[in-house]
Scaffold this active site. Structure first.
Site, PDB file in Angstrom:
ATOM      1  N   SER A 170     -19.492  19.846  47.099  1.00 11.72           N
ATOM      2  CA  SER A 170     -18.042  20.000  46.991  1.00 11.72           C
ATOM      3  C   SER A 170     -17.624  20.151  45.523  1.00 11.72           C
ATOM      4  CB  SER A 170     -17.351  18.824  47.689  1.00 11.72           C
ATOM      5  OG  SER A 170     -16.020  19.143  48.017  1.00 11.72           O
ATOM      6  N   ASP A 297     -17.078  23.969  58.688  1.00 13.69           N
ATOM      7  CA  ASP A 297     -16.443  23.234  57.596  1.00 13.69           C
ATOM      8  C   ASP A 297     -14.932  23.445  57.641  1.00 13.69           C
ATOM      9  OD1 ASP A 297     -15.611  22.239  55.070  1.00 13.69           O
ATOM     10  OD2 ASP A 297     -17.564  22.728  54.187  1.00 13.69           O
ATOM     11  N   HIS A 325     -18.197  19.518  56.397  1.00  6.86           N
ATOM     12  CA  HIS A 325     -18.237  19.561  54.928  1.00  6.86           C
ATOM     13  C   HIS A 325     -19.260  18.593  54.339  1.00  6.86           C
ATOM     14  CE1 HIS A 325     -16.650  20.888  51.130  1.00  6.86           C
ATOM     15  NE2 HIS A 325     -16.330  19.667  50.750  1.00  6.86           N
TER      16      HIS A 325
END
EC number: 3.1.1.-
Length: 346
Positions: A170, A297, A325
């Site tokens: 991320s 996601d 995610h």
């Protein structure tokens, strides 16, 4: 007839023994995973107790497309098949440095650490500033340099000839991009796991703009902002409510990992994700970059991830079916297999 019946009984006996062996193997895997989860949960509870002293400082919350190599994987354990063995002895770089994303900490990699160690590799995790067990007040972290300091210090202290493989999740992608700009000679490969692979002059937040709106709008209207220096001052961080986090990050993750995350995640410093990252072709541009896309996601949609790889041209692209995610929770075996495969690319 009698011989046929005896033959069938022998076959049934063999099948039963095989089934028992498989059940024992599956039970051992489940037991090992449960033990790892309990350790991680214990660490997270301890972390939560330590971080309670920052409650007062939080104040009020307002509010593929080219000739690149691509792989698509579902989780290999979903049908009972083991991940194939890799010849890790031949690898010149065996050290992985796992870098978490926004709100997470080193704790989120607990499954990856175990599986990489079992493969004969040497994983290391870091808590970025104000994250995990790093007890810096997140409201005081205003730059990407400050936020990434634990990673930078780790790389600075590496022996001169030693290299590592960086893995960023991320917004941790911004930190490994920053590290690649600083120490290209120490990084063998950089792997972006549904991460912010940014271009020069781009903010990590910009990658999430389709889900969260423009940075300017988010700063003015978001109900998740934290005003650590007072409501008359600019916001210092943000943190989603639990229900938002579950929907954005964990739509395919096991309940026990969601529970772990709910007591472990911390506010996100706003400055680092709003900072424009400076990257050069001479340093960052020469690094070997790979991207792992997660196809279920909701925080960073598959379309956005496709746009990221289209605009930034990583050396290789890998895809995980059925992953949210957080593939280290929802599809750990698939992510493990991809990390090994990338490590073996000459």
């Amino acid at each position: 007839m009698g011989n046929k019946l005896i033959s069938m009984m022998k076959k049934d006996s063999k099948d039963g023994s095989k089934s028992k062996r498989m059940n024992r193997s599956q039970r051992k895997l489940l037991a090992d995973e449960e033990m790892l989860h309990r350790r991680a949960l214990s660490m997270a509870i301890h972390q939560a107790q330590l971080s309670q002293r920052f409650d007062g400082s939080m104040s009020r919350r307002v509010g593929s497309t080219s000739t690149r190599k691509q792989r698509t994987l579902s989780d290999p354990f979903s049908n009972g098949k083991q991940v194939p063995d890799f010849a890790t002895e031949s690898l010149t770089v065996k050290k992985f440095v796992l870098v978490h994303g926004e709100g997470f900490g080193a704790w989120c990699w607990y499954k990856m650490v175990a599986s990489l160690e079992e493969s004969g590799l040497s994983p290391t995790t870091v808590d970025l500033t104000g994250s995990g067990f790093n007890m810096t007040d997140t409201n005081s972290v205003s730059t990407l340099e400050e936020y990434s300091k634990p990673l930078i210090e780790y790389l600075q202290n590496l022996p001169e000839e030693e290299k590592v493989i960086l893995v960023g999740h991320s917004t941790g992608g911004a930190s490994i991009s920053y590290a690649l700009e600083r120490f290209p000679e120490k990084i063998s490969k950089a792997i972006f796991v549904c991460a912010t692979m940014v271009s020069d002059g781009q903010r990590p937040f910009d990658v999430f703009s389709e889900e969260l709106g423009s940075a300017e709008r988010f700063m003015k209207e978001s109900q998740f902002l934290i005003y650590g220096n007072g409501e008359d001052k600019p916001p210092t961080g943000f943190m989603f409510e639990k229900q938002h986090m579950k929907g954005l990050y964990f739509n395919q993750s096991p309940n026990k990992d969601i529970a772990l995350a709910m007591i472990s995640m911390r506010p996100v410093p706003l400055g680092p994700v709003m900072e424009k990252v400076s990257l050069t072709a001479e340093r960052y541009g020469k690094g070997r970059r790979f991207y792992v896309q997660t196809l279920d996601d909701r925080a960073l949609s598959p379309d956005v991830q496709e746009k990221i790889v289209r605009e930034n041209s990583p050396e290789g692209v890998f895809k995980i079916k059925g992953s949210d995610h957080c593939p280290f929770f929802s599809k750990p075996q698939s992510l493990h297999k991809i990390l090994l495969e990338i490590a073996q690319i000459p």
